[in-house]
Design a protein around this motif. Structure first.
Motif, PDB file in Angstrom:
ATOM      1  N   LYS A  80       0.841  -1.150  -0.349  1.00  0.00           N
ATOM      2  CA  LYS A  80      -0.327   0.178  -0.279  1.00  0.00           C
ATOM      3  C   LYS A  80       1.089   1.357  -0.082  1.00  0.00           C
ATOM      4  CE  LYS A  80      -4.278   2.080   0.600  1.00  0.00           C
ATOM      5  NZ  LYS A  80      -5.551   1.724   0.645  1.00  0.00           N
ATOM      6  N   ASN A  81       1.747   1.541   0.910  1.00  0.00           N
ATOM      7  CA  ASN A  81       2.860   2.447   1.058  1.00  0.00           C
ATOM      8  C   ASN A  81       3.510   2.642  -0.627  1.00  0.00           C
ATOM      9  OD1 ASN A  81       1.992   3.288   2.904  1.00  0.00           O
ATOM     10  ND2 ASN A  81       3.533   1.889   4.089  1.00  0.00           N
ATOM     11  N   ARG A  82       4.306   1.274  -1.126  1.00  0.00           N
ATOM     12  CA  ARG A  82       4.484   1.452  -2.316  1.00  0.00           C
ATOM     13  C   ARG A  82       4.541   1.919  -2.986  1.00  0.00           C
ATOM     14  NH1 ARG A  82       8.320  -2.717  -4.958  1.00  0.00           N
ATOM     15  NH2 ARG A  82       9.373  -2.074  -6.933  1.00  0.00           N
ATOM     16  N   ALA A  84       1.386   4.175  -3.177  1.00  0.00           N
ATOM     17  CA  ALA A  84       1.108   5.627  -2.698  1.00  0.00           C
ATOM     18  C   ALA A  84       2.402   6.669  -3.317  1.00  0.00           C
ATOM     19  CB  ALA A  84       0.954   5.916  -1.460  1.00  0.00           C
ATOM     20  N   LYS A  85       3.244   5.784  -3.428  1.00  0.00           N
ATOM     21  CA  LYS A  85       4.294   6.568  -3.703  1.00  0.00           C
ATOM     22  C   LYS A  85       4.741   6.745  -4.984  1.00  0.00           C
ATOM     23  CE  LYS A  85       7.119   6.281   0.568  1.00  0.00           C
ATOM     24  NZ  LYS A  85       8.643   5.291   0.721  1.00  0.00           N
ATOM     25  N   GLN A  86       4.256   5.844  -5.736  1.00  0.00           N
ATOM     26  CA  GLN A  86       4.264   6.198  -7.410  1.00  0.00           C
ATOM     27  C   GLN A  86       3.004   7.150  -7.643  1.00  0.00           C
ATOM     28  OE1 GLN A  86       4.604   1.950  -8.543  1.00  0.00           O
ATOM     29  NE2 GLN A  86       6.246   1.806  -8.098  1.00  0.00           N
TER      30      GLN A  86
END
Length: 86
Positions: A80-82, A84-86
């Protein structure tokens, strides 16, 4: 008394799994599905511990179920965090 409390905890885990499963159906967010799977695994591990009457020395296999549950959570949060960064 221990069996009753273990059953109550297992039931609580399964209720939490159903709670997150309902939110996953509404939002189609994979994080809710991961939480539902993890709580289901935790409930399964607790139920096995309560029902199987395994001696304390041989309970390490139950901890593998808990390890799998927490691994699912860590992988879902990382994903989920990865995303969000893209």
């Amino acid at each position: 008394m221990f069996d009753f409390l273990s059953g109550s905890v297992a039931f609580g885990f399964l209720v939490a799994a159903l709670f997150f499963l309902r939110f996953w159906k509404r939002t189609d967010d994979g994080l809710f599905l991961a939480f539902a799977i993890a709580f289901g695994l935790l409930g399964l591990g607790q139920a096995v511990q309560a029902l199987a009457n395994i001696p304390h020395e041989e309970r390490e296999y139950i901890f593998l179920i808990r390890l799998l549950a927490f691994s699912v959570l860590i992988a879902a949060i990382f994903r989920k965090n990865r995303a969000a960064k893209q």
